[in-house]
Structures are given as structure tokens and as C-alpha cells.
Enzyme design. Structure first.
Site, PDB file in Angstrom:
ATOM      1  CG  HIS A 235      -1.965  -1.066   1.217  1.00 28.39           C
ATOM      2  ND1 HIS A 235      -3.240  -0.922   0.727  1.00 28.39           N
ATOM      3  CD2 HIS A 235      -1.887  -2.356   1.647  1.00 28.39           C
ATOM      4  CE1 HIS A 235      -3.908  -2.062   0.879  1.00 28.39           C
ATOM      5  NE2 HIS A 235      -3.105  -2.947   1.429  1.00 28.39           N
TER       6      HIS A 235
ATOM      7  CG  ASN B  82      -7.950  -4.293   1.065  1.00 29.95           C
ATOM      8  OD1 ASN B  82      -7.282  -3.279   1.276  1.00 29.95           O
ATOM      9  ND2 ASN B  82      -7.456  -5.510   1.095  1.00 29.95           N
TER      10      ASN B  82
ATOM     11  CG  HIS C 227      -2.368  -1.181  15.277  1.00 31.84           C
ATOM     12  ND1 HIS C 227      -2.278  -2.441  14.752  1.00 31.84           N
ATOM     13  CD2 HIS C 227      -2.194  -1.313  16.610  1.00 31.84           C
ATOM     14  CE1 HIS C 227      -2.053  -3.302  15.729  1.00 31.84           C
ATOM     15  NE2 HIS C 227      -2.005  -2.648  16.863  1.00 31.84           N
TER      16      HIS C 227
HETATM   17 FE1  HDD Z   1      -2.521  -4.803   5.468  1.00 26.56          FE
HETATM   18  C1  HDD Z   1      -1.077  -1.755   5.177  1.00 26.56           C
HETATM   19  C2  HDD Z   1      -5.501  -3.498   4.296  1.00 26.56           C
HETATM   20  C3  HDD Z   1      -3.911  -7.945   5.447  1.00 26.56           C
HETATM   21  C4  HDD Z   1       0.248  -5.986   6.945  1.00 26.56           C
HETATM   22  N1  HDD Z   1      -3.161  -2.995   4.832  1.00 26.56           N
HETATM   23  C5  HDD Z   1      -2.413  -1.855   4.794  1.00 26.56           C
HETATM   24  C6  HDD Z   1      -3.204  -0.777   4.318  1.00 26.56           C
HETATM   25  C7  HDD Z   1      -4.440  -1.256   4.066  1.00 26.56           C
HETATM   26  C8  HDD Z   1      -4.421  -2.659   4.405  1.00 26.56           C
HETATM   27  C9  HDD Z   1      -5.628  -0.491   3.550  1.00 26.56           C
HETATM   28  C10 HDD Z   1      -2.700   0.650   4.098  1.00 26.56           C
HETATM   29  C11 HDD Z   1      -2.849   1.474   5.350  1.00 26.56           C
HETATM   30  C12 HDD Z   1      -2.399   2.891   5.089  1.00 26.56           C
HETATM   31  O1  HDD Z   1      -3.021   3.542   4.234  1.00 26.56           O
HETATM   32  O2  HDD Z   1      -1.456   3.301   5.747  1.00 26.56           O
HETATM   33  N2  HDD Z   1      -4.315  -5.581   4.899  1.00 26.56           N
HETATM   34  C13 HDD Z   1      -5.431  -4.864   4.547  1.00 26.56           C
HETATM   35  C14 HDD Z   1      -6.569  -5.753   4.492  1.00 26.56           C
HETATM   36  C15 HDD Z   1      -6.120  -7.002   4.802  1.00 26.56           C
HETATM   37  C16 HDD Z   1      -4.699  -6.889   5.076  1.00 26.56           C
HETATM   38  C17 HDD Z   1      -7.986  -5.327   4.168  1.00 26.56           C
HETATM   39  C18 HDD Z   1      -6.875  -8.285   4.911  1.00 26.56           C
HETATM   40  C19 HDD Z   1      -8.120  -8.360   5.205  1.00 26.56           C
HETATM   41  N3  HDD Z   1      -1.930  -6.634   6.046  1.00 26.56           N
HETATM   42  C20 HDD Z   1      -2.642  -7.795   5.983  1.00 26.56           C
HETATM   43  C21 HDD Z   1      -1.901  -8.867   6.612  1.00 26.56           C
HETATM   44  C22 HDD Z   1      -0.724  -8.300   7.050  1.00 26.56           C
HETATM   45  C23 HDD Z   1      -0.761  -6.909   6.692  1.00 26.56           C
HETATM   46  C24 HDD Z   1      -2.384 -10.287   6.740  1.00 26.56           C
HETATM   47  C25 HDD Z   1       0.444  -8.925   7.776  1.00 26.56           C
HETATM   48  C26 HDD Z   1       0.434 -10.031   8.435  1.00 26.56           C
HETATM   49  N4  HDD Z   1      -0.712  -4.028   5.913  1.00 26.56           N
HETATM   50  C27 HDD Z   1       0.265  -4.695   6.577  1.00 26.56           C
HETATM   51  C28 HDD Z   1       1.447  -3.825   6.943  1.00 26.56           C
HETATM   52  C29 HDD Z   1       1.014  -2.447   6.368  1.00 26.56           C
HETATM   53  C30 HDD Z   1      -0.336  -2.748   5.752  1.00 26.56           C
HETATM   54  C31 HDD Z   1       2.761  -4.352   6.535  1.00 26.56           C
HETATM   55  C32 HDD Z   1       1.974  -1.727   5.443  1.00 26.56           C
HETATM   56  C33 HDD Z   1       2.053  -0.308   5.942  1.00 26.56           C
HETATM   57  C34 HDD Z   1       1.299  -0.311   7.171  1.00 26.56           C
HETATM   58  O3  HDD Z   1       0.805  -1.561   7.429  1.00 26.56           O
HETATM   59  O4  HDD Z   1       1.143   0.624   7.914  1.00 26.56           O
HETATM   60  O5  HDD Z   1       1.603  -3.794   8.312  1.00 26.56           O
END
Ligand code: HDD
Length: 747
Positions: A127, A199, A391
Site C-alpha cells: 500500500h 479494502n 492499526h
Molecule cells: Fe494490510 C497496510 C488493508 C492484510 C500488513 N493494509 C495496509 C493498508 C491497508 C491494508 C488499507 C494501508 C494502510 C495505510 O493507508 O497506511 N491488509 C489490509 C486488508 C487485509 C490486510 C484489508 C486483509 C483483510 N496486512 C494484511 C496482513 C498483514 C498486513 C495479513 C500482515 C500479516 N498491511 C500490513 C502492513 C502495512 C499494511 C505491513 C503496510 C504499511 C502499514 O501496514 O502501515 O503492516
């Protein structure tokens, strides 16, 4: 020395340097006077870009402890160092003579370059590409039976910040690639911040968070050459999803029109997981969150998405900000699907803890509980959109988590990632991340600490600070005493997670013929970009388990045989709510391109322009040149306009080709065919036709449609008056596209 004398001495020294070196030594200080329009004394700042009376930024500025606000801008003040010392010169480093080396003592030089060297922070691991906006959420009060969360109370207004994103691309990648879109909302509630990190697709590729690095490594560019950027059309992605078949449901959503939204404003949003709500009486209900866009769900065509990636890679970002600045504030309703909190955590046979499954709206209607309006563009992209940190553990009293194994893993990952991305544990003190609820924690010190904590006893129990702060109170968050089954520790999923195909088939069966065609073409494109035959064949085997017609069509396009299914095809009840075709929506913020030149009926154009504004839409005049046509401002020229940015086209004239225009085509003998309309306008019309957009004409504009053979065709309006042409086009816009123009061979 008195101040006056010091100043005189500095000026005298500067004059001496100028006298000695000017025009005598190569590289000497320039004697060229500055450009006449460069201001030399402070003056009032330029007016803000937009003035729509949007609400004030309620994000705290840092002024709470009596310090000046942390909001900084260049506005009329003298330039200073970061320490506040006024600067005389920021254009030349301090040197030993004009041709000499730069001196280490030049603090200003070192400060300026060092800060610049460290301007970038790591982009989000997923993202990375996104755009944010401020807004307000207003509760309807309809959820108070099921949750005690105060921000859902009737009429309660809560400031929000929303960040939309793509998943796979880097920060500078294009907006319109085929991908899932993030829809993350930060509610600054009175009871603590609530982050709904969702999402635009209601299911996810994996059922257990431990697989997240696998799906992301597969989707990101290949590690050797770092290509392709922001694409799923490559071998590693299809290798993974064809082997890890629980990904097939999410993948089909990506291959559908949902993977290429027209705008952030026309996307649904989903919390994906099932959450647990708790009301004042302590009763619990399971729930899924939905965002429903006021403008309906609407997508680009694949050709539009590809064009936009080139002509305007910031297509979605621009659309969001243009709409807000035009006063067409994007709106969504927050809705809940509610399910009884039964011990088996299923509803209508669907496992509510499986994030690869939806519950069709026909079985559990989405009940509206509040409204979100985005009404303010961030002042600074980095400070707000880049530094905002979401978070899933940011929950207010009344909303709690379930054991969905994807959700459980996310509860770890989001906090962890900010420690690297925002360089330390105090990221919650960055203005965009500060809660609006009072904070009274016992967290201390760490990198980038902003607070000056008072008190000597940041521990409990204590007597020195009078025992403060005390835990508890009626409004405190309650960890629900949900029973955890007595079971052996295992690395395993429940058996109910094993069905990977029935809901993919449900989605496919719920699509209209046009949407099915688009899905077939998307698979054909993506798999056609893969090199490995084995991967294509394996994915065809997955498609065979979803639908034989889908599989056969994609196989034909790949030039491969269609395999037989390996599991029985599920019998499913289609869910009409999943289709974007067949409904009508308000026209707010839709963009109408109007082709004009000096020969057009300019008073008719002026009327149309006014009526388009009055209907809450945005008119963009497209002229042969910039500036004005008559009294009307031209926003796009034939050179800068491209069809993708218009939802509908109105032609007020048939402009002759520019003298240097390249003829649209040659005849068979290679001679240019006579063209009597500017070829760029012809291209606009051609593309709007191909992309099933409403096209209208009045006055001379009708000749263009006549010449193109489009008069009387579906979605083409020729009218005597400008107003009648606009009425015809506006009516067509309500259905988003002229759907019957797409060939539809699948049913
Ligand atoms: Fe995630 C970012 C949505 C599964 C780990 N995720 C991130 C963002 C969105 C989502 C919208 C952007 C947030 C922003 O604008 O800063 N992610 C989802 C959805 C998931 C999902 C809807 C499943 C239903 N994500 C998911 C899993 C993991 C992560 C299973 C890790 C085990 N996601 C992350 C992250 C991020 C992230 C690495 C990258 C930057 C952040 O978090 O702040 O932690």
C-alpha cells in the site's frame, strides 16, 4: 560593537568582495540583478487554493503545551535556520573566496543538505501508493442496540482521515493499475482512535496472516530485474495463486471490474473480517463493516485504465482532490451486516472467521449506521498522508476482534511496521496520528519524543503521583471474556476453510454478461503475460473448478485445451448486489468534456456550463488553444485532453484540422484521406464510443457524429439545443455507462 555598526561592517565587507571579484574572476558573485518580479521584502501569503468553507483541521497542531503550533509554512516571514536564526543568504555556500573550497563551519549548508539527505522514509511495504483526505463521520444512532461505540450515536460528528491506496506498486506507481485498493479510515473518536483498515474487495487472498509475506513476495516485482511494477500479470503471482487455491476468490475480484475502479469515490469498502460488537448491556453481536459509496460502484474499462496510466498516472489522486475542491464532497454510508454471536461463529453455513468468504447481502442486509463525507484536502502530503499510521488494534469500547487468523496476525503487523517506517515508538505523537481523546499513558522517552511529561511516577502502583493514573472507569475498553476452546496447540485451519471454489463460482454467476466478458479478458491478458506454460495450465485447472465456460474462454485465448474440473461444481444462488450493472446513481462530481471553438454556439455552451455546475457536475471546456474562447475559459486543449478524464462528451462544434494535424488514416494507396474534423477531436469521440460513454452534440457538433457514423447509435444524443443535449447525456450518465455498447456473448 553596536548593532548598526555590525550591519554596516557586513555590508561594507560584501561590497568589498563584490568590488574585488565581480566580473574579474570566473565564478565571481553575479552582478546580474534578480528578476524584477521576485519579491525582496516579506508580503502576505498567497490565498489558499480552495475556499469551500470546509471545517477546520481538528488534528492537534502541537500548540497544546504553549509552544508555537507545529504547522509551518512559508508565508511572509524571513527565512531562518531550523534553530530560528535569521539567514542572510541561502543560495551560496560559505567558501574560502568565490573559487575556494566550502568551509566545514558552514552550519547552514550542513543543516540544509543533511536534512535533505534524510527527507525520505521507507515507503510502506505494501500500500505504498496512496492518497488521503480529511472528513467528518456522522452517526445515525441505528447501531446503539448492538454497540456502545459513542461515535455511532445519532448525530455524533467525528473527524476522520481516510487513506486510499493500491497494494503492489511503489510510491510513484500509477493509480489505475489492476489491483486491490486500500480503504483505511481513522476515526478520531472521543473514546480513543478507531482505525478501520479495509479494502475495496471483501475477501482476502489468504486465511492465515502467516502467509502474508508469501502472497506479497509473489505479487511484487521479480527480485532479479524488479519488474513488472504494480502488476499482477506475471509468473510469480499466478504461480502462487494457482498453487494456493484459497487465493482464487480474491483473484477473481481483482480480474473483475472491481480491480480497476473509476475513482476512489466510486469504490465500496469492506472491513473484510468479522468483528465482535458489544452493547451497553454487555451483549455481543458479530458484524462485518461495509462502506457504500453515494455514487455507486463504478469502474474503468481496461483500455481506459491503461491509457490513464500513461496520460495521467495520478488519475485517482487528482480525481479525489478535484472533486473535493469543486465542492462535490465524496460520500459513503457505513453499513453493518449483523450475525448472532453463536458458539460456532457461522451464518447460513458460512464460517464467519474465514476471510476468503463473504456473506451475500441478500442473506444479511447491510444496515446503514452513519455517513462519511470527505471535505478537505491535506495541507501537506508527507506530514499527513505519508505519516498516517493505521492499526487494527486501535479500537474504541464497543468494538472488539474475533479469532479470524488473518485478523489476529494483522494485530501484530501494523504496530510493528510503524517502528521502522516512522522510526520509533512515538509515531502516535505525529500530528496526524494524535488521538483527539485525552491521552494519559505511562509510555515514556524513546526516539522523537514530543511530550514533556510531568510527574515522577510513570508506573503503577505508585503513591508519589497520588496513585495516578487509575485504570478502569465505566467507559474503559473491556476485553470481552470470550471463551477460548480448550484445544491442543496446532498449526492448522478448521476444515470449513477447505472450500476454495464455491464462493468464486457465486461471484462469477452473479456477474452480468458484460462483466463476465471483462473477467474473461482480464484472465486472458494476465495469463497471456506469463511465460511458464505450467503456470497457465495450473490456473486453467483452477478455472475449471469455478466454471467450465469461463475456463473454456480463457483457454481459447491462451491457445490451450480447457481441462476438466477436479471438484464437483457448487450449486450457488447468485447475489445481484455484487454486480455494478443495472442501477442508477446521482451525477455528483462527474466530469463532462465540452468541445468548443470560436465557431460554436457560445451562448449555448455558457448555458450548458452553468447547468452542469448546477447539477453538481464538473464541466471542462476543450478548445483548440488555451486561454479563452469568447468569454469562456478553456481548461483543456485538443493537445492536452484525453478521453479518460471525461465521464461524458458534449460537442458544440466540428473544429477543422489544425494546419499541422496528422491525418487520421491513409487510403489503401497510402494517400491521406481528407479529414474535415481535427483528428484529436475524432480520437476523443472514438475513445468515448469505445469506452461506452454518453456522447452528445448540438449545433455544429452534430456534424462530427454524423461524419463518424454515430448518429442514432446507443448512447449518442444529437439535439437542437445545448440544454436538450445536456439533458440527454445526464440521463445516460445515471447508469455510469451505455452498457449495451459492449459486446456480450456470455450469459
Ligand atoms: Fe494490510 C497496510 C488493508 C492484510 C500488513 N493494509 C495496509 C493498508 C491497508 C491494508 C488499507 C494501508 C494502510 C495505510 O493507508 O497506511 N491488509 C489490509 C486488508 C487485509 C490486510 C484489508 C486483509 C483483510 N496486512 C494484511 C496482513 C498483514 C498486513 C495479513 C500482515 C500479516 N498491511 C500490513 C502492513 C502495512 C499494511 C505491513 C503496510 C504499511 C502499514 O501496514 O502501515 O503492516
Amino acid at each position: 560593537m553596536e548593532a548598526r555598526k555590525v550591519k554596516d561592517a557586513v555590508e561594507a565587507a560584501a561590497a568589498k568582495v563584490a568590488e574585488v571579484f565581480t566580473d574579474k574572476v570566473p565564478g565571481a558573485p553575479s552582478s546580474v540583478p534578480p528578476p524584477v518580479d521576485e519579491p525582496t521584502t516579506p508580503r502576505d501569503p498567497l490565498p489558499p487554493k480552495s475556499e469551500h468553507g470546509t471545517p477546520e483541521n481538528r488534528t492537534p497542531t502541537g500548540a497544546e503545551n504553549g509552544a508555537p503550533p507545529t504547522v509551518n509554512a512559508q508565508h511572509g516571514e524571513y527565512l531562518t535556520t531550523a534553530q530560528g536564526a535569521r539567514l542572510r543568504d541561502t543560495d551560496h555556500s560559505l567558501k574560502a573566496g568565490p573559487r575556494g573550497p566550502t568551509l566545514l563551519q558552514d552550519h547552514h549548508f550542513r543543516e540544509k543538505i543533511t536534512h535533505f539527505d534524510h527527507e525520505r522514509i521507507p515507503e510502506r511495504v505494501v500500500h505504498a501508493r496512496g492518497a488521503g483526505a480529511h472528513g467528518v463521520f456522522t452517526g445515525y444512532g441505528s447501531a446503539t442496540d448492538v454497540t456502545r461505540a459513542g461515535f455511532l450515536r445519532q448525530g455524533k460528528e467525528t473527524p476522520v482521515f481516510v487513506r486510499f491506496s493500491t497494494v503492489l506498486g511503489s510510491r510513484g506507481s500509477a493509480d489505475t493499475v489492476r489491483d486491490t485498493r486500500g480503504f483505511a479510515t481513522k476515526f478520531y473518536t472521543d473514546e480513543g482512535t478507531f482505525d478501520l483498515v479495509g479494502n475495496n474487495i471483501p475477501v482476502f487472498f489468504i486465511q492465515d496472516a502467516i502467509k502474508f509475506p508469501d502472497i506479497i513476495h509473489a505479487g511484487k516485482p521479480h527480485p532479479d530485474r524488479e519488474i513488472p511494477q504494480a502488476q499482477s500479470a506475471h509468473d510469480t503471482f499466478w504461480d502462487f495463486v494457482s498453487l494456493h487455491t484459497e487465493a482464487q476468490h480474491h483473484t477473481m475480484w481483482n480480474m473483475s471490474d472491481r480491480g480497476i475502479p473509476r475513482s476512489y469515490r466510486t469504490m465500496e469498502g469492506f472491513g473484510v473480517h468479522t468483528f465482535r460488537l458489544v452493547n451497553e448491556a454487555g451483549e455481543t453481536t458479530l458484524a462485518k463493516f461495509h462502506w457504500k459509496p453515494k455514487l455507486g460502484v463504478h469502474s474503468l474499462t481496461w483500455e481506459e485504465a491503461q491509457l490513464a496510466s500513461g496520460v495521467d498516472p495520478d488519475f485517482h489522486r487528482r480525481d479525489l482532490y478535484d472533486a473535493i475542491e469543486a465542492g462535490a464532497f465524496p460520500e459513503w454510508e457505513l453499513g453493518l451486516q449483523l450475525f448472532p454471536d453463536t458458539p460456532d461463529e457461522t451464518f447460513a453455513g458460512i464460517d464467519l472467521l474465514d476471510p476468503t468468504k463473504i456473506v451475500p447481502e441478500e442473506l444479511a442486509p447491510v444496515q446503514a449506521v452513519g455517513k462519511l463525507v470527505l471535505n478537505r484536502v491535506p495541507s501537506n502530503f508527507f506530514a499527513e498522508t505519508e505519516q498516517v499510521a493505521f492499526h487494527l488494534g486501535h479500537l474504541p469500547p464497543g468494538i472488539d476482534v474475533t479469532n479470524d487468523p488473518l485478523l489476529q496476525g494483522r494485530l501484530f503487523s501494523y504496530l510493528d511496521t510503524q517502528l521502522t517506517r516512522l522510526a520509533g515508538p512515538n509515531f502516535h505523537q505525529i500530528p496526524i496520528n494524535r488521538p483527539h481523546a485525552p491521552v494519559n499513558d505511562m509510555l515514556r522517552d524513546g526516539f522523537h519524543q514530543q511530550a514533556v511529561h510531568a510527574g515522577v511516577a510513570p508506573y503503577r502502583p505508585n503513591s508519589l503521583d497520588g496513585g495516578n493514573p487509575f485504570p478502569g472507569g465505566d467507559d474503559a475498553f473491556l476485553d470481552l471474556p470470550v471463551t477460548v476452546a480448550e484445544a491442543p496447540k496446532v498449526r492448522a485451519n478448521p476444515v470449513s476453510f477447505d472450500d476454495h471454489y464455491s464462493q468464486v463460482r457465486l461471484f462469477w454467476q452473479s456477474m452480468s454478461p458484460v462483466e463476465k466478458e471483462h473477467i474473461v479478458r482480464a484472465y486472458a491478458f494476465e495469463l497471456g503475460k506469463c511465460y511458464e506454460q505450467a503456470i497457465k495450465e495450473r490456473q486453467l485447472r483452477c478455472l475449471a473448478n469455478i466454471d467450465p465456460v469461463l475456463c473454456a474462454q480463457v483457454a481459447t485465448s491462451l491457445g490451450l485445451p480447457a481441462p476438466e474440473p477436479t471438484v464437483p461444481l457448487a450449486t450457488v444462488e447468485p447475489s445481484p448486489a455484487l454486480s455494478q450493472v443495472g442501477q442508477e446513481w446521482p451525477p455528483d462530481g462527474r466530469v463532462i468534456g465540452i468541445v468548443v471553438d470560436a465557431d460554436a454556439d457560445l451562448s449555448g455552451v455558457a448555458t450548458v456550463r452553468r447547468d452542469v455546475f448546477a447539477a453538481g457536475m464538473v464541466p471542462l471546456l476543450i478548445g483548440p488553444h488555451g486561454g479563452m474562447v469568447g468569454d469562456l475559459p478553456v481548461q483543456r486543449t485538443f493537445a492536452t485532453a484525453r478521453s479518460v478524464e471525461f465521464d461524458a462528451l458534449l460537442l458544440a462544434t466540428a473544429p477543422a484540422p489544425a494546419p499541422d494535424a496528422i491525418p487520421a488514416r491513409d487510403d489503401k494507396a497510402g494517400a491521406p484521406v481528407a479529414v474535415d474534423v481535427d483528428p484529436r477531436v475524432q480520437l476523443l469521440v472514438d475513445e468515448c464510443w469505445r469506452h461506452a460513454k454518453a456522447i452528445g452534440a448540438f449545433g455544429g457538433g452534430s456534424d462530427v457524429l454524423e461524419g463518424a457514423g454515430l448518429t442514432g447509435m446507443p448512447g449518442v444524443v444529437t439535439a437542437d439545443s445545448a440544454t436538450a443535449a445536456l439533458t440527454g447525456v445526464s440521463t445516460l450518465l445515471a447508469s455510469h455507462r451505455v452498457w449495451e455498447r459492449f459486446p456480450a456473448t456470455l450469459s
